[in-house]
Design a protein around this motif. Structure first.
Motif, PDB file in Angstrom:
ATOM      1  N   ASP A   1      -5.544  11.238 -21.233  1.00  0.00           N
ATOM      2  CA  ASP A   1      -5.601   9.627 -20.924  1.00  0.00           C
ATOM      3  C   ASP A   1      -5.067   8.981 -21.769  1.00  0.00           C
ATOM      4  O   ASP A   1      -4.464   7.792 -21.220  1.00  0.00           O
ATOM      5  CB  ASP A   1      -7.297   9.392 -20.672  1.00  0.00           C
ATOM      6  CG  ASP A   1      -7.921  10.052 -19.515  1.00  0.00           C
ATOM      7  OD1 ASP A   1      -7.072  10.637 -18.540  1.00  0.00           O
ATOM      8  OD2 ASP A   1      -9.059  10.250 -19.328  1.00  0.00           O
TER       9      ASP A   1
ATOM     10  N   THR B   1      -1.878   5.804 -21.052  1.00  0.00           N
ATOM     11  CA  THR B   1      -2.186   4.485 -21.635  1.00  0.00           C
ATOM     12  C   THR B   1      -0.926   4.030 -22.446  1.00  0.00           C
ATOM     13  O   THR B   1      -0.448   2.925 -22.336  1.00  0.00           O
ATOM     14  CB  THR B   1      -3.457   4.408 -22.318  1.00  0.00           C
ATOM     15  OG1 THR B   1      -4.680   4.867 -21.729  1.00  0.00           O
ATOM     16  CG2 THR B   1      -3.693   2.844 -22.990  1.00  0.00           C
TER      17      THR B   1
ATOM     18  N   ALA C   1     -10.007  -1.125 -22.365  1.00  0.00           N
ATOM     19  CA  ALA C   1     -10.251   0.267 -22.782  1.00  0.00           C
ATOM     20  C   ALA C   1     -11.648   0.203 -23.518  1.00  0.00           C
ATOM     21  O   ALA C   1     -12.410   1.163 -23.584  1.00  0.00           O
ATOM     22  CB  ALA C   1      -9.237   1.036 -23.318  1.00  0.00           C
TER      23      ALA C   1
ATOM     24  N   THR D   1     -15.262   1.788 -22.197  1.00  0.00           N
ATOM     25  CA  THR D   1     -16.005   2.737 -23.433  1.00  0.00           C
ATOM     26  C   THR D   1     -17.301   2.486 -23.687  1.00  0.00           C
ATOM     27  O   THR D   1     -18.236   3.110 -23.841  1.00  0.00           O
ATOM     28  CB  THR D   1     -14.806   3.159 -24.439  1.00  0.00           C
ATOM     29  OG1 THR D   1     -13.709   3.442 -24.078  1.00  0.00           O
ATOM     30  CG2 THR D   1     -15.445   4.136 -25.229  1.00  0.00           C
TER      31      THR D   1
END
Length: 523
Positions: free
Chosen positions: A162, A166, A358, A362
């Motif tokens: 992932d 990004t 992000a 998270t």
């Protein structure tokens, strides 16, 4: 997040596999994609202005022509992915696509070099079509293959994957940022003869990206255990023979683009047939379970709503650039900025906003508060509506001759860019999770088709832009008269807001299907 510079030297594959850093192949793909996006977005930034100021097209025709070009850009990856998977492999496809796109940019350079008698010069018009056709075909081979190669550098259970995408996504936007800045500076000068330098810069960038890929493909593109990735599939018998297909594809693309721009719409029915064909192929497959088919249905539903997002979002290269050129005060510190430069705001906000989002996802995920994917996408559409609402405030009761502050366009791009971060990567991930393995590539094609349809619609919507300098009758959409800029931007506020509300209402049903397929265990 910004990729850390690496010292690129050959090293044993097993050292890369055990290293906590990313494979060096990722940075090779990052650099290749960055220069390709420089080329694509740099050219896109000035293309419509070139069509208007140099080729002497009116704004409505130029908008539709641009919409046809960009829709085909997203349609040809279906062909390129098919040929790559079965015959050529990623490496050969990327090199072929890169060389074709570089050739297309240089062809546009020669088209733009005829300015002076350009509007009466048939060669310039033919070179325009030939250059765009080469880029459409080249993109079909390049785009679907370089993105898919990123995941092959990692083991299936590697948690760095992932983060790798990004980094790769940031490379896309970094290339856009650099390319748009350079082409706007050297090409959008107010002198039509200077557009050629923008195309030349894009051709050189695409050439550089292709050379870098060719140099590093044998060194760094391998799995963690050292096996090369992206090579020609074993048993392929049509490797060289398929090169003869390239002129056929080019002629076909040129014919479609020419017919569509000549007011004989062929692209829209072609897109419709592609969607229906893919749907029939999948939903009539007896090997798929009921759960598989429900997942596919979710993909089709979210792809439908994606069309509304991108059709409004992709006004940037056309109607929003018209607005920046004709109706906005672009002077800062005594210097007037080129109108195409404002398209850079999207890349800037994405590059700076991606790490923030992000962290937000998270943090929310750790608290069990992260919204499910359909809700995130609905929020992305809502942010798009907010951006155009800001524009409505800026142009409301605008008097003739009065320029609008650039604050409103900057604020709009801010909301649109965060809307993109809510919708684009989330939707792409959702397709990957829901697609049955048997049709994974084909269903990614559905996502490309949604973008193709959206770009075609974006060109049509941009053709409705109420040009303040035109004496032609004001445009009409479904009985709604677009008399001014407020009416024009209000269309996108309403369409995006309604789409967001509908997606939010049906989200519980979509989430239930996703839970059943265990693609979002946090729910």
């Amino acid at each position: 997040m910004h990729p850390t510079p690496v010292d690129i030297h050959d090293s044993p594959p097993h050292l890369e596999a055990t290293s906590a850093s990313h494979p060096r192949g990722l940075y090779l793909l990052f650099a290749t994609e960055m220069w390709e996006r420089f080329s694509y977005y740099g050219m896109r930034a000035v293309l419509v202005l070139f069509l208007i100021d140099a080729m002497r097209m009116d704004k409505a025709f130029a908008s539709k022509f641009y919409g046809g070009y960009t829709s085909l850009i997203y349609l040809t990856p279906l062909i390129g992915a098919y040929i790559s998977d079965r015959y050529w492999g990623n490496r050969r496809s990327i090199l072929t696509g890169g060389l074709l796109m570089a050739l297309g940019q240089f062809t546009l350079f020669f088209s733009a070099s005829n300015y002076g008698s350009i509007q009466d010069h048939p060669l310039s018009h033919w070179l325009l079509y030939l250059g765009l056709g080469a880029m459409i075909v080249g993109n079909g081979f390049f785009k679907p293959n370089i993105s898919s190669m990123v995941g092959t550098l990692y083991r299936p259970d590697d948690k760095r994957k992932d983060a790798a995408y990004t980094i790769f996504y940031l490379g896309i936007n970094l290339g856009s940022l650099i390319g748009n800045t350079i082409t706007s500076t050297v090409g959008d000068t107010g002198r039509p003869n200077d557009f050629r330098w923008a195309f030349l810069a894009c051709g050189l960038a695409m050439t550089l990206g292709t050379v870098i890929f060719n140099w590093g493909k044998g060194r760094y593109l391998h799995t963690p255990d050292g096996r090369p990735v992206g090579e020609t599939p074993a048993g392929s018998t049509l490797v060289n023979g398929l090169f003869a297909l390239l002129p056929v594809l080019l002629v076909l693309v040129l014919g479609i683009l020419y017919l569509d721009s000549a007011k004989l719409p062929v692209i829209a029915p072609l897109l419709g047939l592609a969607v229906v064909g893919i749907a029939l192929l999948i939903f009539t497959d007896k090997s798929l379970t009921a759960s598989d088919l429900q997942g596919v249905l979710v993909i089709f539903v979210v792809s439908f709503f994606v069309v509304f997002f991108w059709a409004a979002f992709e006004q940037a290269p056309a109607s929003l650039t018209f607005f920046a050129k004709d109706s906005m005060d672009r002077t800062i510190f005594g210097h007037e900025l080129p109108p195409s430069l404002f398209q850079n705001l999207n890349a800037f906000f994405v590059v700076t906003g991606a790490p923030i989002m992000a962290l937000v996802w998270t943090a929310l995920g750790k608290r069990g508060l992260e919204p499910p994917s359909p809700v995130k996408m609905a929020l992305g559409l809502a942010l798009l509506a907010v951006g155009y609402l800001v524009m409505c405030f800026g142009v409301n009761n605008l008097q003739p001759g009065v320029k609008v502050s650039m604050f409103f366009l900057v604020a709009m791009y801010f909301f649109h860019s965060y809307g993109e971060l809510f919708l684009s990567p989330i939707g792409l991930s959702l397709v990957n999770k829901l697609a049955p393995a048997k049709f994974a590539s084909l269903l990614m094609g559905v996502w490309f088709l949604a973008n193709a349809g959206a770009n075609y619609l974006a060109g049509y919507m941009s053709s409705l832009y109420p040009d303040p300098t035109s004496t032609a009758p004001k445009p009409v959409l479904l009985g709604f008269h677009i008399d001014n800029l407020y009416d024009f931007f209000l269309i996108f506020v309403v369409s995006a807001a309604v789409a967001a509300a509908i997606l939010l209402v049906i989200s519980p049903k979509l989430i239930a299907i996703m839970k059943a397929r265990e693609v979002e265990p946090q729910m």
